[in-house]
Motif scaffolding. Structure first.
Motif, PDB file in Angstrom:
ATOM      1  N   ARG A   7       0.802  -1.226   0.000  1.00 60.14           N
ATOM      2  CA  ARG A   7       0.000   0.000   0.000  1.00 60.14           C
ATOM      3  C   ARG A   7       0.834   1.275   0.000  1.00 60.14           C
ATOM      4  N   SER A   8       2.120   1.184   0.330  1.00 56.30           N
ATOM      5  CA  SER A   8       2.981   2.370   0.321  1.00 56.30           C
ATOM      6  C   SER A   8       3.601   2.623  -1.042  1.00 56.30           C
ATOM      7  N   LEU A   9       3.421   1.702  -1.965  1.00 58.87           N
ATOM      8  CA  LEU A   9       4.037   1.810  -3.287  1.00 58.87           C
ATOM      9  C   LEU A   9       3.497   3.023  -4.037  1.00 58.87           C
ATOM     10  N   ARG A  10       4.411   3.874  -4.497  1.00 56.57           N
ATOM     11  CA  ARG A  10       4.030   5.070  -5.235  1.00 56.57           C
ATOM     12  C   ARG A  10       4.477   5.011  -6.691  1.00 56.57           C
ATOM     13  N   LEU A  11       5.582   4.295  -6.957  1.00 55.73           N
ATOM     14  CA  LEU A  11       6.118   4.194  -8.306  1.00 55.73           C
ATOM     15  C   LEU A  11       6.358   2.724  -8.626  1.00 55.73           C
ATOM     16  N   LEU A  12       5.832   2.293  -9.769  1.00 57.25           N
ATOM     17  CA  LEU A  12       6.019   0.911 -10.210  1.00 57.25           C
ATOM     18  C   LEU A  12       6.365   0.925 -11.686  1.00 57.25           C
ATOM     19  N   SER A  13       7.505   0.322 -12.016  1.00 57.57           N
ATOM     20  CA  SER A  13       7.904   0.215 -13.416  1.00 57.57           C
ATOM     21  C   SER A  13       7.882  -1.246 -13.832  1.00 57.57           C
ATOM     22  N   LEU A  14       7.062  -1.528 -14.841  1.00 58.05           N
ATOM     23  CA  LEU A  14       6.953  -2.869 -15.412  1.00 58.05           C
ATOM     24  C   LEU A  14       7.302  -2.851 -16.891  1.00 58.05           C
ATOM     25  N   ALA A  15       8.019  -1.827 -17.310  1.00 55.98           N
ATOM     26  CA  ALA A  15       8.370  -1.657 -18.719  1.00 55.98           C
ATOM     27  C   ALA A  15       9.127  -2.872 -19.236  1.00 55.98           C
ATOM     28  N   GLY A  16       8.721  -3.346 -20.403  1.00 56.55           N
ATOM     29  CA  GLY A  16       9.422  -4.431 -21.063  1.00 56.55           C
ATOM     30  C   GLY A  16       9.185  -5.812 -20.481  1.00 56.55           C
ATOM     31  N   CYS A  17       8.193  -5.974 -19.632  1.00 62.21           N
ATOM     32  CA  CYS A  17       7.873  -7.292 -19.062  1.00 62.21           C
ATOM     33  C   CYS A  17       6.912  -8.005 -20.023  1.00 62.21           C
TER      34      CYS A  17
END
Length: 84
Positions: free
Chosen positions: A27-37
């Motif tokens: 719940r504290s996650l503010r930035l998530l990068s899943l680029a290229g998955c």
């Protein structure tokens, strides 16, 4: 990991929808990068709307990121910048 604010998983070729389910409790996650998955599907990615405090989501070169999904995110995560 409950206080983790940023997570970069870009170009992790083994990340699948099942793995995304484990992120939904962060719940504290503010930035998530899943680029290229390459193994993430539209269905799996759509579950990320549960991360209501997300401010930035990067989905560049992610085959499961469709125009319909971006519209869905804009409706359900209005405060999140989704990077196509």
């Amino acid at each position: 990991m409950s206080s983790l604010r940023s997570l970069y998983l870009r170009w992790c070729c083994q990340v699948q929808d099942f793995g995304l389910k484990h992120l939904l409790g962060m719940r504290s996650l503010r930035l998530l990068s899943l680029a290229g998955c390459p193994l993430l599907t539209t269905t799996g990615l759509s579950g990320l709307v549960q991360l209501q405090d997300l401010e930035e989501l990067e989905l560049t070169n992610c085959p499961g990121a469709t125009p319909e999904l971006f519209k869905y995110f804009s409706q359900h995560l209005p405060c999140c910048m989704v990077i196509e």
